[in-house]
Design an enzyme around this catalytic site. Sequence first.
Site, mmCIF file in Angstrom:
data_model
loop_
_atom_site.group_PDB
_atom_site.id
_atom_site.type_symbol
_atom_site.label_atom_id
_atom_site.label_comp_id
_atom_site.label_asym_id
_atom_site.label_seq_id
_atom_site.Cartn_x
_atom_site.Cartn_y
_atom_site.Cartn_z
ATOM 1 N N ASP A 88 0.848 -1.190 0.000
ATOM 2 C CA ASP A 88 0.000 0.000 0.000
ATOM 3 C C ASP A 88 0.884 1.240 0.000
ATOM 4 O O ASP A 88 2.075 1.156 0.278
ATOM 5 C CB ASP A 88 -0.930 -0.003 1.222
ATOM 6 C CG ASP A 88 -0.197 -0.360 2.493
ATOM 7 O OD1 ASP A 88 0.869 0.222 2.754
ATOM 8 O OD2 ASP A 88 -0.696 -1.217 3.244
ATOM 9 N N ASP A 90 1.234 5.029 1.571
ATOM 10 C CA ASP A 90 0.758 5.982 2.569
ATOM 11 C C ASP A 90 1.376 7.346 2.309
ATOM 12 O O ASP A 90 2.562 7.451 1.985
ATOM 13 C CB ASP A 90 1.139 5.513 3.977
ATOM 14 C CG ASP A 90 0.367 4.268 4.374
ATOM 15 O OD1 ASP A 90 -0.853 4.227 4.138
ATOM 16 O OD2 ASP A 90 0.986 3.321 4.886
ATOM 17 N N ASP A 194 7.927 2.989 13.855
ATOM 18 C CA ASP A 194 8.505 1.924 14.677
ATOM 19 C C ASP A 194 9.973 1.652 14.330
ATOM 20 O O ASP A 194 10.865 1.866 15.132
ATOM 21 C CB ASP A 194 7.659 0.643 14.606
ATOM 22 C CG ASP A 194 7.236 0.248 13.192
ATOM 23 O OD1 ASP A 194 7.673 0.904 12.225
ATOM 24 O OD2 ASP A 194 6.473 -0.728 13.051
HETATM 25 P P1 ATP Z 1 3.403 -3.255 5.130
HETATM 26 O O1 ATP Z 1 2.432 -2.279 4.546
HETATM 27 O O2 ATP Z 1 4.351 -3.834 4.153
HETATM 28 O O3 ATP Z 1 2.754 -4.252 5.991
HETATM 29 P P2 ATP Z 1 4.282 -0.982 6.629
HETATM 30 O O4 ATP Z 1 5.592 -0.687 7.301
HETATM 31 O O5 ATP Z 1 3.873 -0.050 5.549
HETATM 32 O O6 ATP Z 1 4.369 -2.459 6.119
HETATM 33 P P3 ATP Z 1 1.794 -0.338 7.840
HETATM 34 O O7 ATP Z 1 1.040 -1.124 8.845
HETATM 35 O O8 ATP Z 1 1.232 -0.109 6.482
HETATM 36 O O9 ATP Z 1 3.205 -1.055 7.742
HETATM 37 O O10 ATP Z 1 2.140 1.048 8.526
HETATM 38 C C1 ATP Z 1 2.642 2.163 7.805
HETATM 39 C C2 ATP Z 1 3.690 2.867 8.632
HETATM 40 O O11 ATP Z 1 3.111 3.328 9.871
HETATM 41 C C3 ATP Z 1 4.872 2.006 9.053
HETATM 42 O O12 ATP Z 1 5.843 1.917 8.060
HETATM 43 C C4 ATP Z 1 5.357 2.722 10.279
HETATM 44 O O13 ATP Z 1 6.106 3.867 9.932
HETATM 45 C C5 ATP Z 1 4.057 3.194 10.921
HETATM 46 N N1 ATP Z 1 3.549 2.191 11.882
HETATM 47 C C6 ATP Z 1 2.655 1.211 11.652
HETATM 48 N N2 ATP Z 1 2.414 0.494 12.755
HETATM 49 C C7 ATP Z 1 3.181 1.019 13.722
HETATM 50 C C8 ATP Z 1 3.381 0.729 15.112
HETATM 51 N N3 ATP Z 1 2.740 -0.263 15.696
HETATM 52 N N4 ATP Z 1 4.248 1.518 15.792
HETATM 53 C C9 ATP Z 1 4.879 2.539 15.185
HETATM 54 N N5 ATP Z 1 4.732 2.854 13.908
HETATM 55 C C10 ATP Z 1 3.903 2.113 13.162
HETATM 56 MG MG MG Z 2 2.124 -0.111 4.496
#
Ligand code: ATP
Ligand code: MG
Length: 503
Positions: A88, A90, A194
């Site tokens: 995705d 963001d 994170d």
């Molecule tokens: P993917 O989409 O591949 O699962 P992602 O890193 O993009 O991985 P998302 O859940 O889409 O994960 O979250 C987007 C962003 O929001 C993360 O990259 C991170 O910067 C932040 N984030 C998400 N969850 C957390 C958390 N539990 N604690 C801190 N930051 C978070």
């Molecule tokens: Mg993501």
Amino acid sequence: MCSRKARYYMPHARLLKQNRPPLNLPPAAGEAGPRLARVISRDGHPISRSRISPDALRVLYRLKEAGYQAFLVGGCVRDLMIGIEPKDFDVATDALPEEVRRLFRNCRLVGRRFRLAHVFFGQDIIEVATFRASAAPPPGDEPAPDIDDDGEAFEEAQEPLESDAPIDRMVDEHGRILRDNVYGSIDEDVWRRDFTANSLYYNIADFSVWDYCGGFEDVQARRLRLIGDPETRYREDPVRMLRAARFEAKLGFDIDAATAEPIAALSGLLAGVPPARLFDETLKLFLTGHGVRSYEVLRARGLLEVLLPNVGAFVRRHPGSAPERLLLRGLANTDERVRADRPVTPTYLFALLLYGPIGLEIEKMPRERWSDVGSILDAVEAAVRDLYGRVSIPRRFSLGVRDMFALQPRLEAPRGKRALRTLEHPRFRAAFDLLQLRAEFNMADPAIVDWWQRLQQSDPQQRASMSDALAREPGGEGAGGRNGGGRRRRRRGGRRSRGPGGA
Ligand code: ATP
Ligand code: MG
């Protein structure tokens, strides 16, 4: 966020955004925090616009043209850097949610405690978050939105907001943050991230990447490192332990020693996370194309027993057992389906995960009742209930698991016309897949699998004659008989006597 496919896991992944990630605490007084970004210009990084979703680009450019800052942020920047397709996209901006809404006709604001703008492009959504300052709401306190049978979100789950909803921070009498819409700047926003690898910002104004925490080097070195003090970060949000495991599994990154070290001691904190959020995380671990690796990493890091206690306990006591091998094969098949862009379902996943524990429940009953549908239903119920305090499986999925198991005796002993009705059962396909797996691991008769295979491939006339032939056979049950089934059926009984858990 951009969910491009109408597959189960994509719309659901969209919903997971409802369980807002918390922000890290800002640097304590005296603690050095990231303040100035290192800016890596376009010629210093590999991110090409041709690999960014056109919808995300549209949003970024519109924001920029309106005079706002506009960045891609998080996992999509990380993934683009290492050449994999982001799940995705963001967007982070200094525009307030209301300002974002004014810019896009196809936009609505969601989330009460953590307001976000969702910009819609047909099936796809780009999530636009305003930079946050400091702390955030505790994760997962909002009830998980419900999902319909096809895995689509019920519309109301998106929780559109009135335009005049107040923008503020609210704290209850215990200090728990109920609402946090205190906006900040990018160098405050970075603290909510994170891992350093998840904290890179891609600036649409000049295509540069902004790095506050050393994430650029970490991504290049394929290293997962928490921002700040690891123990504090896990205590703030224990789900970060699961996220570490997921990124290790998905990306093949190494978890930095200091980031890995506290997991063993702190994994128990996951027990305090709302079960709806852990359900979401379980799907992300197992239904996004790297389920086998997730299983291995969770086991190695001692997280399986915390996330799925009865599953973890089973495989600890019965390592290498037929149910564990069935689970791994089923996960491998699921990974393949995801790669082939075919739909996958939580029902099937939980049937695989719970196969061992359900078998143990059945074994607690008198042997002559092991094949009774009633016993099977009780066993499924018990295994799901065991898990429920940790991972709440929505009812529609646990009912699906029940159906898959309840259909097994009917599949193993098909009878006349009833076999044709079984074929029409909404869970037939999933139940048949389970039967196939069971046969592969010597827990069901391969001849029965063949018979059902042929039945499915037959035209209606052939089907009718196959079911008539069944009805004519002695005892009225002939699939096994046709294949020398009397003997085989006894042998199957023999297998059974080793216990449905097969452990
Ligand atoms: P993917 O989409 O591949 O699962 P992602 O890193 O993009 O991985 P998302 O859940 O889409 O994960 O979250 C987007 C962003 O929001 C993360 O990259 C991170 O910067 C932040 N984030 C998400 N969850 C957390 C958390 N539990 N604690 C801190 N930051 C978070
Ligand atoms: Mg993501």
